[in-house]
Structures are given as structure tokens and as C-alpha cells.
Design an enzyme around this catalytic site. Structure first.
Site, PDB file in Angstrom:
ATOM      1  N   LYS A 111       0.820  -1.215   0.000  1.00 51.75           N
ATOM      2  CA  LYS A 111       0.000   0.000   0.000  1.00 51.75           C
ATOM      3  C   LYS A 111       0.849   1.259   0.000  1.00 51.75           C
ATOM      4  CE  LYS A 111      -4.410  -1.395   1.985  1.00 51.75           C
ATOM      5  NZ  LYS A 111      -5.412  -1.096   3.005  1.00 51.75           N
ATOM      6  N   LYS A 194      -5.009  -9.180  -6.685  1.00 55.25           N
ATOM      7  CA  LYS A 194      -6.301  -9.500  -6.064  1.00 55.25           C
ATOM      8  C   LYS A 194      -7.345  -8.439  -6.431  1.00 55.25           C
ATOM      9  CE  LYS A 194      -5.888  -7.203  -1.676  1.00 55.25           C
ATOM     10  NZ  LYS A 194      -5.897  -7.089  -0.273  1.00 55.25           N
ATOM     11  N   LYS A 197     -10.821  -2.821  -3.819  1.00 56.17           N
ATOM     12  CA  LYS A 197     -11.600  -1.585  -3.933  1.00 56.17           C
ATOM     13  C   LYS A 197     -10.762  -0.463  -4.518  1.00 56.17           C
ATOM     14  CE  LYS A 197     -14.285  -2.468   0.276  1.00 56.17           C
ATOM     15  NZ  LYS A 197     -13.693  -2.709   1.596  1.00 56.17           N
TER      16      LYS A 197
END
Ligand code: AMP
Ligand code: TRP
Length: 332
Positions: A111, A194, A197
Site C-alpha cells: 500500500k 487481487k 476496492k
């Protein structure tokens, strides 16, 4: 007592990965466990969220849980920021977890990307807050998708270190529950990433709010290969996109990937995609109708969260008191 805690972030639309990897399993676990389900808004703000969108997504995710079949009367559904004990215990765990442990977290590395210096301190300490969520309620089991496995191991390490440091069995070591045919649903556009969102491509995921036409279109445009479908899942090795679509079909239908292939072996993707799209629309349609109904009634949704927060607080507060006492904080 067997108690479940799990959470989902209100960072965007709920997608098929959330549903198949987590929420649908939660629905099934309700019969055997006392459950606490949390919309983790404190986790969401570890990366920037527009305030209006955060509120809307919190209601939408809650509506998704209820529409999927979570019972907010028998169990607890609330948003994290309404129970301040989470943030308080997270601070204590900031003082228990070691830098070396957090440095190993792969989700932070993904992230934060190349600009680690610019990531929030909260993003780095995120797993400590997650440990606090679980241990605040002394939860014994945590149903999640595969991507949360490492965070759960950290929660167990924190529980063990706390118990050991203070020579007292305050926290049980929570067990992960990772099961089903879709513990890791992949992007429709790239079978190595994956479904998430935060993927900028809308075509990469099926949102729980997508209408039937959009679902059909996204499945039709999903990346595949030119080979026909084989007879067993083992033969799909190295065909990540094909494996993902077969896994989604299996999870939606509640059968194994081998069972799916027994039905469609030899078919090309044009036919299989149509079958998958029909199945997805028929399984998700009723949930989506109920979600829309709930989202048109924010007063009801907010009431569920308030009631859940009050009940969660009653469970959390005595446990936090116990922690304070064990640490030696003066109470007057
Ligand atoms: P998040 O959206 O990151 O808050 O995730 C909420 C829950 O959904 C967690 O239990 C995740 O492990 C699960 N989850 C998220 N993305 C996926 C995915 N692509 N496949 C399977 N489970 C997922
Ligand atoms: N980190 C989880 C995710 O992104 C969400 C989460 C927060 C959670 N607190 C939790 C999951 C506690 C299980 C238990 O998917």
C-alpha cells in the site's frame, strides 16, 4: 465461549471478493458463534478518504452486510469509531508490538509503494489497531480472506507477548478462519492481482452495487486465454485468469472447482462466461435489491450502527479496564 470478530473497511464499494472471501462466510458462521462485525472506519482513514464519501461508504457497507443476511439483532454490527476503546487499546498495542514485526508486513509495503516516507503513521500501525479490534472482545475466531493471514499472525504475537510480559492470560490467541472456494478472488483484468476496492479500473471488479447489465459486461470483458476449459482444477495451473473465473463460479454455486469443470470441460470461454454471468446475476440480484432498499433508509442503517456500538461498548469496556489494571494504570 466461541466469539467471532471481523471487519471490513468502508473505503469504496463492496466487491465480489469481499462477499465471497469474507461476508458470505460470516453469514454461515452466525449459527455457531456469537458474532461481532465491524465497519472499520478508523482503518479506512490510514489512507485519505473524502469525508462525504466515508460516511456514504460506511452506510453502504453496512447495508451490504445486512442485505447478505447478517442479523444485527442476534449479533452486533457497528462502526469502529463509535467505540473509542478500539483506539485506546491500539495505543497500548503500539507499545507492545515491535518495529521488526511491523517491518515484515507485506500489505504495508504494497500500500505504501515506492513512497514509504509519505505514508501515514497510521498505515504502518494498521495491524496493531486490527489486533486491538479482535482482542478488545477476546474474540476466539476471525473469519477473513487470505490477504489478512499475516495480520492475524501479528495479532496472535501481540496477544502472546502481552500475556507473557504481564504474566497473565488476559487474551486468548485468536484463530483465523479462512475457508471457501474463493479465499482470494483475483482482478478480472489481471489474474496475478487481487480484486480490490482501490484498483483504478472499474472493469477489474464486480461491485455489489453493479446492475445486471454491468455484471454481464464486466464478465464478458474479463481477461482469459484461448484454451478450452480442462476437466480438473489441477490442469488450470498457470492459467490464473481461467482459474479465477472457475473459482468464482464454484463459490457462487457452493460447489468445488472440480465440480464446475465436470460440467463445462471442453467449452470455450464465450459459453462459460455467459453461464457465469447468469449465475452471478441470479445470486447477487436479490442481495442488491435489498441493499438498495436499505440505502434508501439511512435512518434505519444509522440506528443499527448506534445500537451495535452501544452493545459493543458494553462488552469492550470491562476488558479494557482489565488491561488498564494489569498494566498498572492508576484508577481513582
Ligand atoms: P477489505 O475490503 O480490505 O476491508 O476486506 C474485507 C474482507 O474481505 C477481509 O476479510 C478480506 O480478507 C476480504 N477480501 C478483500 N478482498 C478480497 C479478495 N479479492 N478475495 C477474497 N477476500 C477478499
Ligand atoms: N484489515 C482488514 C481488511 O482490510 C479489516 C479489519 C480490520 C479486520 N480489523 C479487523 C478483519 C479485525 C478481521 C478482524 O480486510
Amino acid at each position: 465461549m466461541k466469539r467471532i470478530f471481523s471487519g471490513v473497511q468502508p473505503t469504496g464499494n463492496l466487491h465480489l471478493g469481499n462477499y465471497l472471501g469474507a461476508i458470505r462466510n460470516w453469514v454461515h458462521l452466525q449459527d455457531d458463534f456469537e458474532c461481532i462485525f465491524c465497519v472499520v472506519d478508523l482503518h479506512a482513514i490510514t489512507v485519505w478518504q473524502e469525508p462525504g464519501e466515508l460516511t456514504a461508504h460506511t452506510r453502504e457497507v453496512t447495508a451490504g452486510l445486512l442485505a447478505s443476511g447478517i442479523d444485527p439483532e442476534k449479533h452486533i454490527v457497528f462502526n469502529q469509531s463509535q467505540v473509542s476503546c478500539h483506539a485506546e487499546l491500539a495505543w497500548i498495542f503500539n507499545c507492545v508490538a515491535r518495529l521488526g514485526w511491523l517491518n515484515r508486513m507485506t500489505q504495508f509495503k504494497e500500500k505504501a509503494g515506492k513512497h514509504k516516507e509519505n505514508a501515514s503513521v497510521g498505515l504502518y500501525a494498521y495491524p496493531n489497531l486490527m489486533a486491538a479490534d479482535i482482542l478488545l472482545y477476546k474474540a476466539t475466531h476471525v473469519p477473513v480472506g487470505e490477504d489478512q493471514k499475516q495480520h492475524l499472525e501479528l495479532a496472535r504475537d501481540i496477544a502472546a507477548k502481552f500475556n507473557n510480559d504481564f504474566s497473565k492470560d488476559v487474551f486468548p490467541l485468536p484463530e483465523p478462519l479462512i475457508f471457501g472456494e474463493a479465499t482470494r478472488v483475483m482482478s478480472l483484468k489481471d489474474g496475478t492481482k487481487k480484486m480490490s476496492k482501490s484498483d483504478p479500473s472499474e472493469l477489474s471488479r464486480i461491485n455489489m452495487t453493479d446492475d445486471a447489465d454491468t455484471i454481464v459486461k464486466k464478465i464478458r470483458k474479463a481477461r482469459t486465454d484461448a484454451e478450452p476449459l480442462p476437466e480438473t482444477a489441477k490442469e488450470l495451473e498457470g492459467r490464473a485468469e481461467a482459474l479465477n473465473l472457475v473459482g468464482i463460479y464454484a463459490a457462487l454455486e457452493g460447489i468445488t472447482a472440480d465440480d464446475v469443470l465436470a460440467k463445462v470441460a471442453g467449452e470455450g470461454f464465450a459459453v462459460f462466461k455467459q453461464q457465469l454471468a447468469d449465475l452471478a446475476v441470479s445470486k447477487l440480484g436479490p442481495i442488491q435489491d435489498e441493499m438498495r432498499r436499505l440505502m434508501a433508509d439511512p435512518g434505519y442503517v444509522d440506528g443499527v450502527l448506534k445500537d451495535g456500538a452501544l452493545r459493543a461498548y458494553d462488552l469492550a469496556q470491562p476488558n479494557l479496564e482489565e488491561v488498564h489494571e494489569v498494566i498498572g494504570f492508576l484508577r481513582s
